[in-house]
Design a protein around this motif. Structure first.
Motif, PDB file in Angstrom:
ATOM      1  N   VAL A   1       0.949  -1.714   0.143  1.00 44.40           N
ATOM      2  CA  VAL A   1      -0.234  -0.078  -0.106  1.00 44.40           C
ATOM      3  C   VAL A   1       0.985   1.493  -0.029  1.00 44.40           C
ATOM      4  CG1 VAL A   1      -1.264   1.369   1.528  1.00 44.40           C
ATOM      5  CG2 VAL A   1      -1.863  -1.294   1.006  1.00 44.40           C
ATOM      6  N   ARG A   2       2.281   1.236   0.932  1.00 41.13           N
ATOM      7  CA  ARG A   2       2.769   2.092   0.394  1.00 41.13           C
ATOM      8  C   ARG A   2       3.019   3.253   0.044  1.00 41.13           C
ATOM      9  NH1 ARG A   2       3.798   0.099   5.767  1.00 41.13           N
ATOM     10  NH2 ARG A   2       5.723  -0.614   5.182  1.00 41.13           N
ATOM     11  N   ARG A   3       4.228   1.580  -1.524  1.00 43.49           N
ATOM     12  CA  ARG A   3       4.275   1.695  -2.796  1.00 43.49           C
ATOM     13  C   ARG A   3       2.927   1.756  -3.924  1.00 43.49           C
ATOM     14  NH1 ARG A   3       9.274   0.021  -4.379  1.00 43.49           N
ATOM     15  NH2 ARG A   3       8.617   0.421  -6.766  1.00 43.49           N
ATOM     16  N   MET A   4       2.696   1.587  -3.242  1.00 45.88           N
ATOM     17  CA  MET A   4       1.220   2.885  -4.064  1.00 45.88           C
ATOM     18  C   MET A   4       0.728   3.386  -4.139  1.00 45.88           C
ATOM     19  SD  MET A   4      -1.582  -1.331  -4.065  1.00 45.88           S
ATOM     20  CE  MET A   4      -2.994   0.065  -5.628  1.00 45.88           C
ATOM     21  N   ILE A   5       0.707   4.232  -2.974  1.00 44.65           N
ATOM     22  CA  ILE A   5       0.370   5.445  -3.013  1.00 44.65           C
ATOM     23  C   ILE A   5       1.055   6.347  -3.992  1.00 44.65           C
ATOM     24  CG2 ILE A   5      -1.383   4.820  -1.224  1.00 44.65           C
ATOM     25  CD1 ILE A   5       0.073   5.862   0.810  1.00 44.65           C
ATOM     26  N   ALA A   6       2.731   6.033  -3.224  1.00 49.92           N
ATOM     27  CA  ALA A   6       3.979   6.771  -3.625  1.00 49.92           C
ATOM     28  C   ALA A   6       4.485   6.579  -5.007  1.00 49.92           C
ATOM     29  CB  ALA A   6       4.837   6.132  -2.929  1.00 49.92           C
ATOM     30  N   GLU A   7       3.974   5.576  -6.049  1.00 48.67           N
ATOM     31  CA  GLU A   7       3.778   4.918  -7.291  1.00 48.67           C
ATOM     32  C   GLU A   7       3.755   6.131  -8.024  1.00 48.67           C
ATOM     33  OE1 GLU A   7       5.753   3.843  -9.607  1.00 48.67           O
ATOM     34  OE2 GLU A   7       6.386   2.363  -8.013  1.00 48.67           O
ATOM     35  N   GLN A   8       4.023   6.435  -9.022  1.00 52.97           N
ATOM     36  CA  GLN A   8       3.856   7.145 -10.061  1.00 52.97           C
ATOM     37  C   GLN A   8       3.105   6.104 -11.913  1.00 52.97           C
ATOM     38  OE1 GLN A   8       2.057  10.148  -9.503  1.00 52.97           O
ATOM     39  NE2 GLN A   8       3.407   9.973  -7.796  1.00 52.97           N
TER      40      GLN A   8
ATOM     41  N   ALA B   1      -8.601   3.829   3.708  1.00 52.04           N
ATOM     42  CA  ALA B   1      -8.103   5.262   3.860  1.00 52.04           C
ATOM     43  C   ALA B   1      -7.371   5.361   2.775  1.00 52.04           C
ATOM     44  CB  ALA B   1      -8.144   5.962   5.200  1.00 52.04           C
ATOM     45  N   ALA B   2      -5.945   5.050   3.176  1.00 45.23           N
ATOM     46  CA  ALA B   2      -4.555   5.567   2.692  1.00 45.23           C
ATOM     47  C   ALA B   2      -4.872   5.552   1.030  1.00 45.23           C
ATOM     48  CB  ALA B   2      -3.699   5.090   3.104  1.00 45.23           C
ATOM     49  N   ILE B   3      -5.724   4.793   0.302  1.00 46.73           N
ATOM     50  CA  ILE B   3      -5.534   4.377  -1.207  1.00 46.73           C
ATOM     51  C   ILE B   3      -6.981   5.606  -1.599  1.00 46.73           C
ATOM     52  CG2 ILE B   3      -6.365   2.873  -3.562  1.00 46.73           C
ATOM     53  CD1 ILE B   3      -4.905   0.890  -1.379  1.00 46.73           C
ATOM     54  N   ALA B   4      -8.304   5.986  -0.686  1.00 48.86           N
ATOM     55  CA  ALA B   4      -9.247   6.627  -1.268  1.00 48.86           C
ATOM     56  C   ALA B   4      -8.293   8.141  -1.522  1.00 48.86           C
ATOM     57  CB  ALA B   4     -10.118   6.016   0.014  1.00 48.86           C
ATOM     58  N   LYS B   5      -7.390   8.011  -0.389  1.00 51.94           N
ATOM     59  CA  LYS B   5      -6.742   9.412  -0.365  1.00 51.94           C
ATOM     60  C   LYS B   5      -6.043   9.828  -1.462  1.00 51.94           C
ATOM     61  CE  LYS B   5      -3.623  12.642   2.502  1.00 51.94           C
ATOM     62  NZ  LYS B   5      -3.104  12.420   3.904  1.00 51.94           N
ATOM     63  N   ARG B   6      -5.030   8.707  -1.973  1.00 47.75           N
ATOM     64  CA  ARG B   6      -4.368   9.220  -3.130  1.00 47.75           C
ATOM     65  C   ARG B   6      -6.019   9.621  -3.964  1.00 47.75           C
ATOM     66  NH1 ARG B   6       0.233   7.309  -6.037  1.00 47.75           N
ATOM     67  NH2 ARG B   6      -0.326   8.015  -8.518  1.00 47.75           N
ATOM     68  N   MET B   7      -6.491   8.176  -3.959  1.00 51.50           N
ATOM     69  CA  MET B   7      -8.065   8.575  -5.779  1.00 51.50           C
ATOM     70  C   MET B   7      -8.550  10.020  -5.066  1.00 51.50           C
ATOM     71  SD  MET B   7      -9.552   4.790  -4.819  1.00 51.50           S
ATOM     72  CE  MET B   7     -10.560   4.689  -6.366  1.00 51.50           C
TER      73      MET B   7
ATOM     74  N   GLY C   1      -8.393   2.035  -7.902  1.00 49.86           N
ATOM     75  CA  GLY C   1      -9.055   1.431  -7.602  1.00 49.86           C
ATOM     76  C   GLY C   1      -9.161  -0.148  -7.029  1.00 49.86           C
ATOM     77  N   SER C   2      -8.714  -1.166  -8.536  1.00 50.82           N
ATOM     78  CA  SER C   2      -8.509  -2.181  -8.063  1.00 50.82           C
ATOM     79  C   SER C   2      -8.308  -2.477  -6.778  1.00 50.82           C
ATOM     80  CB  SER C   2      -8.359  -2.661  -8.857  1.00 50.82           C
ATOM     81  OG  SER C   2      -7.827  -3.854  -8.700  1.00 50.82           O
ATOM     82  N   GLY C   3      -7.265  -1.675  -5.976  1.00 57.70           N
ATOM     83  CA  GLY C   3      -6.514  -2.410  -5.074  1.00 57.70           C
ATOM     84  C   GLY C   3      -7.718  -1.551  -3.293  1.00 57.70           C
ATOM     85  N   PHE C   4      -8.430  -0.645  -3.967  1.00 59.50           N
ATOM     86  CA  PHE C   4      -9.213  -0.273  -2.564  1.00 59.50           C
ATOM     87  C   PHE C   4      -9.927  -1.424  -2.845  1.00 59.50           C
ATOM     88  CE2 PHE C   4     -13.211   1.567  -1.465  1.00 59.50           C
ATOM     89  CZ  PHE C   4     -13.016   2.631  -0.829  1.00 59.50           C
ATOM     90  N   LEU C   5     -10.846  -1.644  -3.596  1.00 58.53           N
ATOM     91  CA  LEU C   5     -11.740  -2.669  -3.845  1.00 58.53           C
ATOM     92  C   LEU C   5     -11.340  -4.273  -2.621  1.00 58.53           C
ATOM     93  CD1 LEU C   5     -13.551  -2.210  -7.230  1.00 58.53           C
ATOM     94  CD2 LEU C   5     -14.689  -2.316  -5.138  1.00 58.53           C
ATOM     95  N   ALA C   6     -10.152  -5.011  -3.321  1.00 56.45           N
ATOM     96  CA  ALA C   6      -9.498  -5.313  -2.574  1.00 56.45           C
ATOM     97  C   ALA C   6      -9.231  -5.744  -0.984  1.00 56.45           C
ATOM     98  CB  ALA C   6      -7.851  -5.714  -3.191  1.00 56.45           C
TER      99      ALA C   6
ATOM    100  N   GLY D   1     -16.454   7.099   6.261  1.00 54.61           N
ATOM    101  CA  GLY D   1     -15.687   8.474   6.647  1.00 54.61           C
ATOM    102  C   GLY D   1     -14.265   7.388   4.944  1.00 54.61           C
ATOM    103  N   LEU D   2     -14.575   6.057   4.496  1.00 53.17           N
ATOM    104  CA  LEU D   2     -13.765   5.597   3.297  1.00 53.17           C
ATOM    105  C   LEU D   2     -14.849   6.597   2.304  1.00 53.17           C
ATOM    106  CD1 LEU D   2     -12.984   1.850   4.833  1.00 53.17           C
ATOM    107  CD2 LEU D   2     -11.356   4.217   4.356  1.00 53.17           C
ATOM    108  N   ALA D   3     -15.847   6.783   2.358  1.00 57.82           N
ATOM    109  CA  ALA D   3     -16.606   6.608   0.537  1.00 57.82           C
ATOM    110  C   ALA D   3     -16.571   8.290   0.854  1.00 57.82           C
ATOM    111  CB  ALA D   3     -18.400   6.532   0.729  1.00 57.82           C
ATOM    112  N   ALA D   4     -16.603   9.061   2.136  1.00 56.62           N
ATOM    113  CA  ALA D   4     -16.355  11.114   1.789  1.00 56.62           C
ATOM    114  C   ALA D   4     -15.740  11.339   0.919  1.00 56.62           C
ATOM    115  CB  ALA D   4     -16.033  11.419   3.498  1.00 56.62           C
ATOM    116  N   PRO D   5     -14.095  11.353   0.751  1.00 60.59           N
ATOM    117  CA  PRO D   5     -13.211  11.504  -0.593  1.00 60.59           C
ATOM    118  C   PRO D   5     -13.460  11.991  -1.748  1.00 60.59           C
ATOM    119  CG  PRO D   5     -12.007   9.797   1.317  1.00 60.59           C
ATOM    120  CD  PRO D   5     -13.362  10.207   1.975  1.00 60.59           C
TER     121      PRO D   5
END
Length: 844
Positions: free
Chosen positions: A429-436, A465-471, A484-489, A501-505
């Motif tokens: 997850v940390r690598r995903m949200i930092a990856e471009q 929550a971390a992935i949703a923030k990046r999304m 989104g695929s990672g978020f659904l997982a 809370g997860l849906a808000a952003p």
């Protein structure tokens, strides 16, 4: 009063006259049948590419053949199978010949087999003759009507012929025949024939010929006695350590795989030793895979000590092997053996694999080694493997390697401490949200999906929550899709209380977004939590998607928005019926305007995906507009293309709607004189629901059933169709095979008989991109093609069909020719009566 001699003479004259009339008639019919057969056979071409005029001419010949007497049909098949070029004429019309030659009568089919097919396949080695002979035999289910002795005689003939030739085409044709009769061969005969095939395989170094014989051996294997199967397996596997030709080795392995399961424990262990010895020594790339396949059938018969010994023999190769394909085969063989070892005895096996994992290796290799370790119950070794993988995940810079390492941990997750899988997921997850890089995010999202089952609800919520923030801030559509695929997982593992809370952003992002592909991704992410969210939020989100549809004209964009609407509101009523109905109306309006066939099909697929959510009125409007275009089309290719779209929408019509459109198309087809157009209209009608046409309309479509490759399934579209109407098409040799099979299935349903085994279903569900965030891509299909899978190929039970069909067969009118049997019988009966009277006179 007449004397006895008079009665004797009268009786003799009547008997001789009866025999003479019958003989003369039979001779005349035989000669005329042969002449007719030769003439009809000449009407058929060897070419697969026929003009419509040629196809029509052949169709007329096919109809004449189906109405010919038994002499002509028998002679036709005898002549066709006597000459390879003529046998090839049968290929293009196999379905038609199945019907016209046999008249769907099992006794006729059996007679044709006995008098035409059997002599041909018994004496010929030509591949075309063999193929067509056995193809008809299969279609007529002849094997089921033969006695065991007849099956065995034919099997012997074919196997002996196979052993006399090295021509692979001939051998392949003969092997096809063996597969047809092998199921009814007694074990003793199967033992004899399989022994001949195995002996030749061991003697023969020509791998191509052995491969051609292989189907025959595989077909005989289930009929072998256990003792002979084990003996033959032993003969084959004894060759494995000495054989150096890779192709021959592959064939030996395939031949023995189905036999080794019948071995005793001692024989199985000896076989495993032979195979492992070859595996340990084999250096040719690609040869190890078939060797590995021999071990699986004998696994349960290998003792734990022997299995450990053999697994240890393979491990040095595993440590040294650099070819990834061969390493996978080595590990596969090792897993088979290691699965027989348990407890402390597995520690030495684990130690050597851990040694290999500590050596420099890429993610693929480490993943395969870890997967192999999963076969063991050595928890300490598995924990160490998990630590090695986690350490590599922390240091690797390659996203694909990172994903592979995480998937390897996922393969071991049931035997690893929970914190190990949590650590792996956190690193991903940390690598995903930092990856471009979008592709790298996608690879890691796939691996995260493998790990999600081991996460606690709190961990899953934190990762989501971390992935949703990046999304919420990601502008790249592809990167957002993979995020989104990672978020659904992970979100499905989170507690319901975390949903808001997860849906808000994501909801905030959706309200301010206008791009269809981005809206689709956000809708799928929100839809995963829809049951836990405020209904007003879901309704507003659905309204946002429909509003975007009102200003969109691109079918692909409308497809994305439709998928998003289904994802966000398809699980309940929160999205609001008015949103679904409005979306359907938008799609119906666009369908009425679209002229590009491919784009039209995308729109039809989107409307079809809304089935069950929107009123059928929109589908009726769309179907009416497409049907009107079909009715005015002047080329078959246009009707076919438009028909593909109409087929999707037609599934969603109610009864009156389907009947309304069906009536329009039936009337248009009834007035069409062009054969290609008529066939195209018929195929469209044949894709409609049952009840789309009535008996009167079917009566106006008589010409439809007289054209080459007629779409006979149209007859099944009438509600409560007369069984006699179905029977007429079952006896129609011009029906296209798929339509004929569907007609047989409907006929069976009418009589509550299962005449067709396999899948004949026509209805298609929504394509995968309407139900999955990331749909599987198929390069052979357009984006608008349905992803519905197909079942097993349909097979008609010919013999049962013949029996059910018998009461509905049309009876021929009495003609001079058909009166011959009656005249003959009358003369013979008169002769017998005169002889009886003479006998009585003599007695008195």
């Amino acid at each position: 009063m007449a004397r006895p001699a008079v009665y004797l003479r009268a009786g003799a004259v009547c008997l001789l006259a009866g025999i003479g009339v019958w003989g003369a008639s039979a001779w005349e019919q035989r000669l005329s049948g042969q002449e007719a057969a030769a003439r009809l056979l000449a009407a058929f071409s060897n070419s697969d590419d026929l003009t419509e005029q040629q196809a029509t001419s052949e169709a007329q010949a096919q109809l004449e053949l189906s109405r010919a007497n038994g002499y002509a049909r028998r002679a036709f098949l005898q002549i066709a199978l006597a000459n390879p070029p003529d046998a090839r004429r049968l290929k293009a019309w196999e379905q038609a010949f199945e019907v016209s030659l046999s008249q769907v009568e099992r006794s006729e089919a059996h007679a044709l087999f006995e008098q035409a097919v059997l002599p041909a396949v018994s004496s010929s080695t030509d591949p075309d003759v063999l193929r067509e002979g056995f193809a008809l035999m299969e279609r007529w289910d002849i094997a089921a009507t033969l006695s065991p002795a007849e099956n065995e005689k034919l099997a012997r003939t074919l196997v002996n012929a196979m052993l006399r030739t090295d021509d692979t085409d001939q051998v392949g044709g003969l092997a096809y025949g063996v597969t047809e009769v092998a199921a009814l061969v007694r074990p003793a005969v199967a033992d004899e024939l399989a022994s001949l095939l195995v002996s030749r395989s061991i003697e023969d170094s020509n791998a191509s010929v052995n491969d051609a014989r292989l189907p025959a051996l595989l077909a005989l294997e289930p009929r072998l006695s256990d003792g002979r199967a084990a003996a033959l397996a032993g003969q084959l596997t004894e060759r494995i350590p000495q054989e150096h030709n890779g192709n021959t080795l592959r064939t030996l392995a395939m031949e023995s795989r189905g036999l080794v399961g019948k071995m005793s424990t001692q024989e199985a262990e000896a076989t495993a030793s032979n195979v492992v010895a070859r595996i340990a020594a084999e250096m040719n790339p690609g040869v190890l895979a078939p060797l590995e396949s021999v071990l699986e059938p004998v696994r349960d018969k290998i003792g734990a000590d022997k299995a450990r010994e053999l697994a240890l023999q393979i491990e040095p190769r595993i440590i040294l092997e650099e070819n990834t394909t061969d390493l996978e085969s080595l590990l596969g063989a090792w897993r088979v053996l290691a699965s027989r070892v348990s407890g402390d005895e597995s520690q030495p096996l684990a130690a050597m694999l851990l040694q290999r994992m500590n050596m420099p290796a890429d993610g693929v290799t480490l993943g395969r080694l870890a997967s192999a370790l999963a076969a063991l119950n050595a928890r300490s070794a598995l924990s160490e493997a998990g630590e090695i993988l986690i350490a590599r995940m922390r240091t690797t810079t390659n996203a694909d390697d990172l994903a592979r390492l995480a998937s390897a941990i996922a393969a071991l997750r049931k035997k690893l401490p929970a914190e190990t899988t949590s650590q792996a997921a956190g690193i991903l997850v940390r690598r995903m949200i930092a990856e471009q890089d979008s592709g790298a995010i996608g690879a890691m999202a796939g691996a995260l999906d493998d790990l999600d089952e081991s996460l606690s609800a709190q961990e899953a919520a934190e990762f989501a929550a971390a992935i949703a923030k990046r999304m919420a801030t990601e502008s790249n559509a592809e990167a957002l899709l993979n995020l989104g695929s990672g978020f659904l997982a992970v979100v499905e593992r989170a507690d319901d209380e975390a949903a808001a809370g997860l849906a808000a952003p994501l909801l905030a992002r959706l309200r301010n977004e206008n791009r269809p592909d981005t809206l689709r991704t956000l809708a799928f992410a929100i839809g995963a939590m829809a049951d836990e969210l405020d209904p007003a939020q879901i309704h507003d989100a659905a309204a946002k998607l429909v509003t975007a549809m009102t200003v969109e004209t691109d079918p692909e964009a409308l497809r994305s928005l439709t998928a998003g609407l289904l994802a966000i509101g398809g699980k309940g009523e929160k999205a609001g019926a008015e949103n679904f109905n409005k979306a359907a109306s938008i799609l119906a309006a666009r369908i009425s305007l679209e002229t590009d066939f491919a784009r039209l099909h995308d729109l039809a697929a989107s409307l079809h995906a809304l089935k069950g959510h929107a009123s059928p009125s929109a589908s009726l409007r769309a179907a009416s507009s497409v049907a009107a275009r079909i009715a005015s089309a002047r080329e078959a290719v246009a009707v076919d293309a438009l028909g593909r779209s109409l087929k999707l929408i037609a599934q969603d019509l109610d009864g009156p709607g389907a009947a309304e459109i069906g009536s329009t198309l039936a009337a248009r087809a009834a007035s069409e004189t062009n054969t290609n157009l008529l066939r195209a209209y018929g195929e469209v009608l044949g894709s409609f629901p049952v009840g789309s046409v009535n008996a009167q309309q079917l009566g106006q479509l008589d010409r439809l059933f007289t054209i080459p490759n007629a779409p006979c399934e149209v007859v099944t579209r009438a509600k409560d169709v007369d069984a006699a109407a179905l029977a007429r098409q079952i006896l129609n040799p011009l029906c296209f095979e798929d339509g004929w099979t569907e007609t047989v299935a409907a006929f069976g349903d009418a009589f509550k008989q299962e005449l067709v085994k396999g899948d004949t279903a026509r209805e298609e569900g929504p394509a995968s991109d309407f139900t999955q965030l990331i749909a599987k891509d198929d390069d052979d299909e357009s984006s608008s093609d349905s992803a519905a899978g197909s079942g097993a190929a349909a097979h008609v039970d010919f013999n049962n069909l013949s029996a059910v069909l018998d009461p509905l067969r049309p009876r021929e009118l009495l003609t001079a020719g058909s009166a011959i049997p009656a005249i003959t019988a009358l003369l013979l009966v008169a002769g017998v009566i005169f002889l009886i009277l003479a006998k009585r006179k003599i007695r008195h």
